[in-house]
Write a protein that holds these residues in place. Structure first.
Motif, PDB file in Angstrom:
ATOM      1  N   PRO A  42      41.449  23.349  66.100  1.00 29.77           N
ATOM      2  CA  PRO A  42      42.631  22.989  66.056  1.00 29.77           C
ATOM      3  C   PRO A  42      41.610  22.159  65.267  1.00 29.77           C
ATOM      4  CG  PRO A  42      43.401  23.859  67.990  1.00 29.77           C
ATOM      5  CD  PRO A  42      42.422  24.201  68.001  1.00 29.77           C
ATOM      6  N   GLU A 163      51.462  33.893  67.647  1.00 32.21           N
ATOM      7  CA  GLU A 163      51.047  33.015  67.502  1.00 32.21           C
ATOM      8  C   GLU A 163      49.570  32.582  67.033  1.00 32.21           C
ATOM      9  OE1 GLU A 163      51.025  31.448  70.599  1.00 32.21           O
ATOM     10  OE2 GLU A 163      53.164  32.593  71.742  1.00 32.21           O
ATOM     11  N   ILE A 164      49.523  31.642  67.080  1.00 34.49           N
ATOM     12  CA  ILE A 164      48.561  30.976  66.053  1.00 34.49           C
ATOM     13  C   ILE A 164      47.050  30.913  66.494  1.00 34.49           C
ATOM     14  CG2 ILE A 164      48.635  28.658  66.710  1.00 34.49           C
ATOM     15  CD1 ILE A 164      48.183  27.363  64.469  1.00 34.49           C
ATOM     16  N   THR A 166      44.339  29.960  66.915  1.00 42.24           N
ATOM     17  CA  THR A 166      43.706  27.755  67.144  1.00 42.24           C
ATOM     18  C   THR A 166      44.493  29.094  69.524  1.00 42.24           C
ATOM     19  OG1 THR A 166      44.684  27.360  66.362  1.00 42.24           O
ATOM     20  CG2 THR A 166      42.553  27.425  65.276  1.00 42.24           C
ATOM     21  N   ASP A 167      45.449  29.486  68.907  1.00 42.59           N
ATOM     22  CA  ASP A 167      45.567  29.109  70.862  1.00 42.59           C
ATOM     23  C   ASP A 167      44.924  29.217  71.567  1.00 42.59           C
ATOM     24  OD1 ASP A 167      48.957  28.853  71.924  1.00 42.59           O
ATOM     25  OD2 ASP A 167      47.012  30.026  73.399  1.00 42.59           O
ATOM     26  N   TYR A 168      44.611  28.449  72.596  1.00 35.94           N
ATOM     27  CA  TYR A 168      43.263  28.790  73.363  1.00 35.94           C
ATOM     28  C   TYR A 168      43.468  29.677  74.328  1.00 35.94           C
ATOM     29  CZ  TYR A 168      41.778  23.908  72.250  1.00 35.94           C
ATOM     30  OH  TYR A 168      41.440  22.793  71.982  1.00 35.94           O
ATOM     31  N   GLN A 170      46.044  31.976  74.028  1.00 36.92           N
ATOM     32  CA  GLN A 170      46.378  33.338  73.458  1.00 36.92           C
ATOM     33  C   GLN A 170      46.363  33.858  71.585  1.00 36.92           C
ATOM     34  OE1 GLN A 170      50.678  33.202  74.768  1.00 36.92           O
ATOM     35  NE2 GLN A 170      50.666  35.413  74.414  1.00 36.92           N
ATOM     36  N   GLY A 171      45.092  32.996  71.488  1.00 38.64           N
ATOM     37  CA  GLY A 171      44.442  33.219  70.257  1.00 38.64           C
ATOM     38  C   GLY A 171      43.502  33.918  69.793  1.00 38.64           C
ATOM     39  N   GLU A 196      44.123  39.670  71.269  1.00 39.48           N
ATOM     40  CA  GLU A 196      44.195  38.042  71.773  1.00 39.48           C
ATOM     41  C   GLU A 196      43.635  38.389  72.668  1.00 39.48           C
ATOM     42  OE1 GLU A 196      48.396  37.473  72.929  1.00 39.48           O
ATOM     43  OE2 GLU A 196      49.276  37.204  70.702  1.00 39.48           O
TER      44      GLU A 196
END
Length: 219
Positions: A42, A163-164, A166-168, A170-171, A196
Motif C-alpha cells: 500500500p 481481496e486487494i 496488497t493485503d499482507y 491474502q494478497g 494468494e
C-alpha cells in the motif's frame, strides 16, 4: 478502488472522441523470456485509496551541451507540473497543445507530449535482473509502464477479485514477464499469481522497521 477506477474509466471514455538510485527496481532490465515476481504494498499515505500515484514526465531532446566539443545528443526528462494538481499550468504543454491544430506540427507535438507512468512500491520476491544490488531497505520503488498498469487495473476491476492484492495476509504476487514484439520489449504476458500468499515474517518486519513510502514524495 474498483469504484474509483470505474469513475476514471467513464471520464476517460467520455472525454476521448533512474539515475543511480538503487531503491528503484529496474524490472525492464530482466532478460527477454524471463520473469520477476513482485509483491505490491500500500501507499504510506493513507489518504490515497490506490497503491500507486500517476507520474507525468516530459522528454526534452537536445543536440548536445553548449560549449562542449563533440558533445553527443542529450535527453533531459522533466516533470509535467500539472500532475501536482495544484492549479499550476505546464508551460511546455501550454505551447505544445496548439501544435495539434496544425497537421504539420502533430508529430512534433507527440514528441514533446507528457509520458505517463505509475509509481508503486513493494518487495522483489524473485529477482530477474542480473547484477541487481538491493539496498538495505528491501521495499523497492517501482516505475510501472502503461502497458503493465493496464493488466493490473483490469484485474482490480474484476468483481471476482475479492481481496486487494496488497493485503499482507491474502494478497497476490505479480509476475512481470518480458518478451519481444516488433523489435520492442513487450510485457503483455505479465499477470497476477493465481494463489494468494501471506507476507513472510521477514517482509512484515521490514515494513515495521522501514515503514512505507509516501509515493507522492517521488513525483
Amino acid at each position: 478502488i474498483r469504484a474509483k477506477l470505474q469513475q476514471q474509466e467513464n471520464r476517460s471514455t467520455s472525454s476521448s472522441t533512474s539515475g543511480g538510485d538503487r531503491a528503484i527496481y529496474a524490472h525492464w532490465n530482466i532478460p527477454e523470456g524471463t520473469t520477476a515476481k513482485l509483491r505490491f504494498l500500500p501507499d504510506g499515505n493513507e489518504k490515497n485509496d490506490f497503491f500507486w500515484v500517476e507520474r507525468n514526465m516530459i522528454r526534452l531532446p537536445f543536440n548536445g551541451i553548449k560549449g562542449q566539443m563533440d558533445s553527443k545528443p542529450v535527453m533531459v526528462q522533466v516533470p509535467c507540473v500539472e500532475m501536482y494538481n495544484d492549479g499550476t499550468a505546464c508551460p511546455i504543454l501550454g505551447e505544445v497543445r496548439g501544435w495539434f491544430k496544425d497537421p504539420s506540427l502533430e508529430d512534433m507535438g507527440r514528441k514533446y507530449w507528457k509520458k505517463r507512468s505509475y509509481i508503486m512500491q513493494g518487495f522483489i520476491r524473485e529477482n530477474g535482473v542480473p547484477d541487481d544490488r538491493a539496498p538495505e531497505n528491501p521495499i523497492r520503488r517501482l516505475i510501472i509502464s502503461p502497458q503493465i498498469f493496464t493488466i493490473i487495473k483490469a484485474s482490480l476491476l474484476d468483481p471476482e477479485l475479492e481481496e486487494i492484492p496488497t493485503d499482507y495476509m491474502q494478497g497476490l504476487d505479480f509476475r512481470v514477464t518480458k518478451t519481444q514484439k516488433g523489435g520492442y520489449a513487450d510485457y503483455s504476458t505479465s499477470k497476477w499469481a493465481r494463489k494468494e500468499s501471506a507476507l513472510t515474517e521477514a517482509e512484515q518486519a521490514s515494513i515495521e522497521t522501514h515503514g512505507l513510502f509516501d509515493l507522492k514524495d517521488f513525483l
